[in-house]
Design a protein around this motif. Structure first.
Motif, PDB file in Angstrom:
ATOM      1  N   THR A  19       9.570   6.536   5.060  1.00 42.31           N
ATOM      2  CA  THR A  19       8.172   6.344   4.646  1.00 42.31           C
ATOM      3  C   THR A  19       7.896   4.871   4.382  1.00 42.31           C
ATOM      4  OG1 THR A  19       8.657   6.780   2.311  1.00 42.31           O
ATOM      5  CG2 THR A  19       8.017   8.663   3.658  1.00 42.31           C
ATOM      6  N   SER A  23       5.105   2.849   6.279  1.00 44.77           N
ATOM      7  CA  SER A  23       4.053   2.186   5.503  1.00 44.77           C
ATOM      8  C   SER A  23       3.935   0.722   5.917  1.00 44.77           C
ATOM      9  CB  SER A  23       4.309   2.312   4.008  1.00 44.77           C
ATOM     10  OG  SER A  23       5.305   1.424   3.584  1.00 44.77           O
ATOM     11  N   THR A  49       0.614   4.146   0.831  1.00 47.07           N
ATOM     12  CA  THR A  49       1.904   4.748   1.178  1.00 47.07           C
ATOM     13  C   THR A  49       3.057   3.833   0.767  1.00 47.07           C
ATOM     14  OG1 THR A  49       1.634   3.893   3.425  1.00 47.07           O
ATOM     15  CG2 THR A  49       1.041   6.188   3.056  1.00 47.07           C
ATOM     16  N   ASN A  50       2.826   2.523   0.806  1.00 45.99           N
ATOM     17  CA  ASN A  50       3.857   1.584   0.357  1.00 45.99           C
ATOM     18  C   ASN A  50       4.121   1.759  -1.134  1.00 45.99           C
ATOM     19  OD1 ASN A  50       4.465  -1.728  -0.359  1.00 45.99           O
ATOM     20  ND2 ASN A  50       5.612  -0.685   1.211  1.00 45.99           N
ATOM     21  N   THR A  53       5.955   4.984  -1.793  1.00 41.34           N
ATOM     22  CA  THR A  53       7.373   4.850  -1.438  1.00 41.34           C
ATOM     23  C   THR A  53       8.136   4.114  -2.529  1.00 41.34           C
ATOM     24  OG1 THR A  53       6.860   4.843   0.918  1.00 41.34           O
ATOM     25  CG2 THR A  53       8.993   3.950   0.268  1.00 41.34           C
TER      26      THR A  53
ATOM     27  N   THR B  58       3.151  11.928   0.374  1.00 46.33           N
ATOM     28  CA  THR B  58       3.659  10.707   0.997  1.00 46.33           C
ATOM     29  C   THR B  58       3.985  10.935   2.468  1.00 46.33           C
ATOM     30  OG1 THR B  58       4.651  10.157  -1.117  1.00 46.33           O
ATOM     31  CG2 THR B  58       5.304   8.815   0.744  1.00 46.33           C
ATOM     32  N   LEU B  61       0.774  11.402   4.575  1.00 44.11           N
ATOM     33  CA  LEU B  61       0.055  10.144   4.763  1.00 44.11           C
ATOM     34  C   LEU B  61       0.781   9.200   5.723  1.00 44.11           C
ATOM     35  CD1 LEU B  61      -1.218   9.409   1.151  1.00 44.11           C
ATOM     36  CD2 LEU B  61      -2.616   9.909   3.158  1.00 44.11           C
ATOM     37  N   THR B  62       2.100   9.099   5.614  1.00 39.42           N
ATOM     38  CA  THR B  62       2.818   8.152   6.471  1.00 39.42           C
ATOM     39  C   THR B  62       3.036   8.719   7.859  1.00 39.42           C
ATOM     40  OG1 THR B  62       4.895   8.944   5.549  1.00 39.42           O
ATOM     41  CG2 THR B  62       4.041   6.885   4.680  1.00 39.42           C
TER      42      THR B  62
END
Lengths: 261, 82
Positions: A19, A23, A49-50, A53, B58, B61-62
């Protein structure tokens, strides 16, 4: 339950590297969309998303260490090396911007008027807000050392107070610098002076914000009794990073604000 | 004078040495028990329902967005008709 006969940490599979990489793809393509097509959607998705993560990855590291006990002395040693190498890479990152600054300011071109600061630039007075900023960061270096010693001496409340003071000083620096940016008579597009000034101080400011977040995480963890007087590497890593941010500022102040005016 | 100073220091230390009277209880032992349970649940889901929700959000979304961009790229280049 555990069957290993060595002191090292064999990390279990995790989805966060995937991920994180995705991202990064979303953030970079998001930047391109923002620059060329005036849309911030992809960039915002990438940043979100970063953040997700980073939160989950580091939450898992806390689970592996504080809750599962995987951070034995050799593991901690590796983490120390890792943090030192990371900070070293950041030193080189800033070295590039200082190089750029000195390259342009030591031999100012005729286009700039043959002197530094260039014609038309009114630099900020180094004895006003920039000097206050210097004292704020130096004081925060003292308070974080106080926090560390309190932690090592098992003085819970003093550690919390001192760390809070450090975070507040960091916030104060950020607010002061933001107001300086707002009030500044020159902008980033004012020639090479503006470019070197805002890129160098801008990246520094970003690092102050990152450092403040790291310290705040440590503050929360201290409230939750995660740190012991003997084992608190997360805090030490944050403290090292904070001192690094302070030192970069000192170089910025002396080079750009003081000598450069 | 020095004795007064020392007394003051002692009072200060006394209030400091007690743990914060607010709501922070040391929950680390409970967490240690929870995360060391031998139940084969991966670490990133071991905390409970919130973990699963965050994980799902997550991933959607990714991976979802990356896949959407891929499909967009494919759709941008029409297949040549023979």
């Amino acid at each position: 339950m555990t069957h290993q006969s060595h002191a090292y940490h064999m990390v279990k599979p995790s989805p966060w590297p995937l991920t994180g990489a995705l991202s990064a793809l979303l953030m970079t393509s998001g930047l391109a969309m923002w620059f060329h097509f005036h849309s911030m959607t992809l960039l915002m998705l990438g940043l979100l998303t970063n953040t997700l993560t980073m939160y989950q990855w580091w939450r898992d590291v806390t689970r592996e260490s504080t809750y599962q006990g995987h951070h034995t002395p050799p593991v901690q040693k590796g983490l120390r090396y890792g943090m030192i190498l990371f900070i070293t890479s950041e030193v080189f990152f800033f070295a590039g911007f200082f190089w750029a600054f000195y390259h342009s300011s030591l031999a100012p071109t005729p286009q700039l008027g043959g002197h530094w600061p260039p014609t038309g630039i009114t630099p900020l007075n180094p004895l006003e807000v920039p000097l206050l900023n210097t004292s704020v960061l130096l004081a925060s270096g003292v308070s974080i050392t106080w926090a560390h010693h309190s932690l090592m001496e098992n003085n819970r409340n003093q550690m919390i107070q001192a760390l809070l003071i450090t975070i507040l000083l960091g916030l104060y620096f950020t607010l002061l610098q933001a107001s300086e940016y707002f009030e500044s008579p020159f902008t980033i597009s004012d020639g090479i002076y503006g470019s070197t000034f805002f890129v160098a101080t801008g990246f520094h400011g970003l690092h102050v914000i990152i450092g403040s977040i790291f310290l705040t995480i440590c503050f929360i963890r201290q409230l939750m009794f995660h740190f012991t007087s003997k084992h608190h590497f997360g805090f030490e890593a944050a403290a090292w990073y904070w001192h690094f941010v302070d030192v970069v500022w000192l170089f910025l102040y002396v080079s750009i604000y003081w000598w450069g005016s | 004078m020095l004795r007064n100073l020392l007394a003051l220091r002692q009072i200060g230390q006394r209030t400091i040495s007690t743990a914060s009277r607010r709501h922070f209880k040391n929950k680390v032992p409970e967490k240690q028990k929870l995360f060391q349970e031998d139940d084969e649940i991966p670490l990133y889901l071991k905390g409970g329902v919130a973990d699963a929700l965050l994980y799902r959000a997550t991933m959607i979304l990714t991976v979802g967005t990356a896949y959407a961009i891929y499909e967009l790229a494919v759709a941008s280049f029409p297949k040549k008709q023979e």
